[in-house]
Enzyme design. Structure first.
Site, short mmCIF file in Angstrom:
data_model
loop_
_atom_site.label_atom_id
_atom_site.label_comp_id
_atom_site.label_asym_id
_atom_site.label_seq_id
_atom_site.Cartn_x
_atom_site.Cartn_y
_atom_site.Cartn_z
N LYS A 134 32.60 44.35 42.63
CA LYS A 134 32.66 43.10 43.13
C LYS A 134 33.62 43.42 44.50
CE LYS A 134 33.82 38.46 42.11
NZ LYS A 134 34.12 37.11 40.90
N ILE A 230 36.64 33.60 36.05
CA ILE A 230 37.67 32.86 35.60
C ILE A 230 37.18 31.68 35.45
CG2 ILE A 230 38.43 32.09 38.10
CD1 ILE A 230 41.48 32.84 37.34
#
Length: 567
Positions: A134, A230
């Site tokens: 990422k 998250i």
């Protein structure tokens, strides 16, 4: 008076010119970043062409179709060369990114890593495996942009711990993937590198914030990727793209670039086509090298015995969290999986996680907007806000007095807003250090409550829904709090993974027409629009275990995967 008016006019004109020049400067930086990316793509295309000329007989489709475990075995025994596998995947990644815009950048140093692994005395567990990462996972000499202009000028001075360990295990990081601006979205769009599309349906989003990873792996351009989570940023792209993805307990693979003390910490984790790939990746990462490089990571090696166990499990389950009712196909997936698990000899027990509206508003969103969103707004300094984020940004920009007036005017709708809070302007903030400490205490108390409930029911694992199927592009920004299904396990910091078990049927699409959600309000109707037109798209479930039990979570995911394939 005329002098004052002239001065005012001049000031306004100067301000307009200054803003115009600022915008031009931002656009110039964006164009430069895109040009650098495009040049990198061309160089890689030439390298692939050169390789093709040198080795014309490569069986591309045969290599791309190999599962990770089989590919790793072939590389270990030497019947496939790392160079052949790397260029085969680079060629496929170029094809996938042309269709989906999933790549932010190739990593040209992958050719150096190719030479480096030949010099290792021992072949690591991921020897010769090309791997994508990422955008914001640090790689030496590359940007970690988070889709933000202010991050375009700073190159990483060294590899992140995770990248160092991957390389030590023989993996070859070859590409960095696209993300939404600021990472605070489960769509995948930023104004620098553009929008990423779902390879299974270009009208649909790949999810986010690890959307570039989801699109690249689902399109066949990578066999293993690393994302971060998250609020669902590994699990939502996995759900939208039909992949397996694991969000571990955050501290199991510590991300050292995170905030020093986060009540809802960011977790790094693998994404791949099957559960065995996730297990191999975790096994490779949880090694002495990781524990030495980052002493904050508990030295707990991967427990193969737990992962390969066949002992019947006691499984808690629910098909709705009572906060944001999911589309019929997602609930169907839980029910069908529950029945398959029962038939396979596992014990199923109804489980209801408590107080989800409270968790969503008072625990999760308040963690990020405790300061009224000021820290988040700072990341947009010197930037142009992506349209998908404008509603949240504008809400945060409202003066506190306006927010208080809004809260007063909307008091008659308080129940609806608490049940399904859609506007970050309505989130209460922490107005003192004492309130912030109290907020942290509330999160710990909630974790204790859920663990107590879990233990009383003597559960091993939990089966529950995940948001899906894939939203039409642009819709995630309109439904920020539809992520309650994944968010819960970030607040709890429990390992949670996603496994595809079915696809959307015509019958699901017909049943969706009758969907009323919770109140048949505008947000329920928006969700209905977001997921419609998804026949054939993947349908997944979520598997959860207690903290530090990643191996048990993966073992349960493997069981679910096996049963869904045996249908």
């Amino acid at each position: 008076t005329s002098a004052a008016l002239t001065l005012l006019g001049s000031s306004v004109a100067a301000l307009v010119v200054w803003k115009w020049l600022g915008k031009k400067m931002i656009q110039k930086k964006m164009e430069e970043a895109r040009r650098t990316r495009d040049e990198g793509m061309k160089k890689m295309a030439k390298a692939v062409q050169k390789f093709r000329e040198q080795v014309p007989s490569v069986q591309t489709d045969a290599i791309l179709s190999l599962p990770l475990l089989e590919l790793a075995g072939r590389l270990q025994e030497g019947s496939l060369s790392p160079r052949t596998v790397l260029y085969t995947y680079i060629e496929k990644a170029l094809e996938v990114t042309q269709q989906t815009n999933c790549l932010r950048h190739f990593i040209p140093e992958c050719e150096e890593q190719l030479q480096e692994i030949q010099r290792h005395k021992e072949k690591g567990l991921l020897y010769g495996i090309p791997i994508s990462i990422k955008d914001h996972i640090g790689h030496k000499g590359h940007l970690a942009t988070c889709g933000l202009v202010q991050c375009l000028g700073t190159l990483m001075e060294e590899d992140s711990v995770l990248v160092k360990v991957l390389k030590r295990q023989g993996a070859i990081p070859f590409a960095m993937t696209n993300v939404p601006q600021s990472l605070f979205s489960y769509d995948c769009s930023n104004l620098i590198f553009g929008r990423t599309l779902n390879p299974l349906n270009p009208q649909k989003s790949p999810g986010g914030s690890s959307g570039g990873e989801g699109a690249l792996i689902a399109g066949g351009g990578s066999i293993l990727g690393i994302g971060s989570d998250i609020g669902g940023s590994i699990r939502l792209p996995s759900s939208f793209c039909g992949l397996c993805g694991l969000k571990p307990t955050a501290e199991r693979l510590r991300w050292v670039l995170g905030l020093p003390f986060q009540p809802c910490p960011c977790a790094l984790g693998p994404m791949a086509r099957d559960v065995d790939s996730l297990a191999l990746c975790m096994k490779a990462l949880l090694c002495q090298e990781m524990f030495q490089l980052d002493p904050t990571v508990p030295p707990i090696p991967f427990n193969e015995e737990v992962y390969s166990s066949s002992t019947p499990l006691r499984v808690g389950y629910y098909d709705t969290d009572g906060y944001f009712p999911l589309p019929p196909c997602m609930r169907r997936a839980v029910k069908e999986t529950r029945r398959a698990l029962q038939a396979a000899g596992h014990q199923l027990v109804l489980f209801s996680p408590p107080r989800i509206p409270y968790v969503m508003t008072e625990l999760f969103l308040k963690t990020f907007f405790a300061d009224g969103g000021r820290a988040w707004l700072d990341v947009f300094t010197g930037d142009i806000v992506d349209p998908g984020l404008k509603p949240q940004v504008n809400s945060c920009k409202m003066p506190r007095l306006v927010k208080k007036l809004l809260a007063l005017l909307l008091k008659p709708l308080q129940f609806l807003l608490l049940l399904k809070l859609k506007d970050v302007a309505m989130i209460s903030t922490c107005r003192s250090v004492k309130e912030m400490w109290n907020h942290h205490h509330q999160i710990q108390a909630y974790r204790s409550q859920v663990i107590t409930q879990w233990k009383e029911l003597q559960l091993d694992v939990v089966l529950c829904p995940v948001l899906g199927p894939a939203f039409t592009t642009g819709y995630p920004g309109k439904l920020l709090t539809a992520i309650s299904s994944t968010m819960l396990y970030n607040v709890l910091n429990f390992p949670a993974g996603v496994v595809p078990v079915s696809t959307v049927t015509e019958a699901d699409e017909e049943e969706l027409k009758l969907y009323k959600g919770c109140c048949d309000d505008p947000w329920d109707r928006t969700l209905k629009q977001a997921v419609s037109g998804a026949v054939g798209m993947p349908v997944a479930v979520q598997c959860v275990a207690l903290p530090w039990q990643e191996e048990l979570c993966l073992r349960f995911m493997k069981e679910v995967e096996t049963l869904s394939r045996d249908k």
